[in-house]
Write an enzyme that holds these catalytic residues in place. Structure first.
Site, short mmCIF file in Angstrom:
data_model
loop_
_atom_site.label_atom_id
_atom_site.label_comp_id
_atom_site.label_asym_id
_atom_site.label_seq_id
_atom_site.Cartn_x
_atom_site.Cartn_y
_atom_site.Cartn_z
N ARG A 1 10.56 2.63 6.30
CA ARG A 1 9.90 1.77 5.32
C ARG A 1 10.15 2.35 3.93
O ARG A 1 10.34 3.56 3.77
CB ARG A 1 8.39 1.72 5.60
CG ARG A 1 7.59 1.01 4.52
CD ARG A 1 6.11 0.92 4.85
NE ARG A 1 5.31 0.63 3.67
CZ ARG A 1 4.00 0.44 3.67
NH1 ARG A 1 3.32 0.50 4.80
NH2 ARG A 1 3.37 0.18 2.54
N HIS A 2 10.14 1.48 2.90
CA HIS A 2 10.15 1.94 1.52
C HIS A 2 8.75 2.48 1.22
O HIS A 2 7.82 1.71 0.93
CB HIS A 2 10.46 0.79 0.56
CG HIS A 2 11.85 0.25 0.67
ND1 HIS A 2 12.97 1.01 0.41
CD2 HIS A 2 12.31 -0.99 1.00
CE1 HIS A 2 14.06 0.27 0.57
NE2 HIS A 2 13.68 -0.94 0.95
N VAL A 3 8.58 3.78 1.26
CA VAL A 3 7.25 4.36 1.00
C VAL A 3 7.44 5.80 0.53
O VAL A 3 8.35 6.51 0.98
CB VAL A 3 6.36 4.30 2.27
CG1 VAL A 3 6.93 5.16 3.41
CG2 VAL A 3 4.92 4.67 1.97
N ARG B 1 12.94 5.21 3.24
CA ARG B 1 14.14 4.87 2.48
C ARG B 1 13.87 4.53 1.02
O ARG B 1 12.90 3.84 0.70
CB ARG B 1 14.90 3.74 3.17
CG ARG B 1 14.15 2.44 3.36
CD ARG B 1 14.97 1.50 4.26
NE ARG B 1 14.49 0.14 4.23
CZ ARG B 1 13.59 -0.36 5.06
NH1 ARG B 1 13.05 0.43 5.97
NH2 ARG B 1 13.23 -1.62 4.99
#
Length: 215
Positions: free
Chosen positions: A70-72, A12
């Site tokens: 996950r923010h990745v 995300r």
């Protein structure tokens, strides 16, 4: 409807409605019995080669069917011998995204009144209450950084060149979207995005629109 994918990754993008989608996923995972794998790491999107290998290994060994979020920046599972999952994501009008981040850094959100103090502990009061118009018109660094909210690496990947705005990163991002992402939605059309997810991935998103609309 696609053949049932048992591995889905939602890498995300920040300030693009992901909090809402993750809340929906928590309800959906209980309702449909898939494994929702979330991460407590929110501020490390770029990974070393070893960190990539370790994360991909951990994701790949999760109980299937899983949805990892996950923010990745985009991870190439096949590069490290893993099965490439189905990717999904949501992006947003860049001006709205900038506004959302500007005020979030200063005043947090509903999770806790002091949440923003933890995120920006060194922000001075005059900076916290700085009028956004002044910030833009007087070219404060926060409002004039050319890399401001650069989202291409979320689709380009972990290669160092993905962090440099330019044709190479853009073309690689577009290639990855075409080859690895089932859907990249737009937050301003969220109901349509949820409807598409329900149609494309019913094992994960069945009834998501009715849950979203339920008070």
């Amino acid at each position: 409807v696609l053949p049932f994918p048992s591995q889905v990754v939602y890498n995300r993008v920040g300030k693009c409605g992901s909090r809402t989608v993750v809340l929906l996923l928590r309800i959906l995972s209980e309702k449909h019995g898939f494994n929702l794998v979330t991460s407590d790491i929110h501020n490390k999107t770029r990974l070393t080669k070893n960190e990539q290998m370790e994360l991909i290994k951990n994701i790949s060994t999760a109980e299937q069917p899983y949805l990892f979020t996950r923010h990745v920046h985009f991870l190439n599972f096949s590069r490290f011998g893993g099965d490439q999952p189905v990717y999904i994501n949501i992006i947003r009008d860049p001006v709205n995204r900038f506004l959302s981040n500007y005020f979030f850094r200063r005043f947090g959100d509903w999770r806790g009144e002091q949440n923003h103090m933890i995120r920006t502990p060194n922000m001075r009061q005059e900076e916290r209450y700085l009028d956004i118009n002044v910030c833009i018109l007087e070219n404060y660094p926060e409002c004039s950084n050319p890399r401001l909210f650069y989202i291409i690496p979320y689709f380009c990947g972990q290669h160092p060149r993905c962090r440099e705005p330019g044709e190479w990163a853009l073309e690689r991002a577009k290639l990855n979207v075409n080859e690895n992402f089932l859907l990249v939605g737009i937050l301003e059309e969220l109901e349509d995005v949820l409807l598409l997810l329900e149609r494309f991935l019913p094992h994960y998103f069945k009834d998501v629109l009715s849950i979203y609309k339920n008070p």
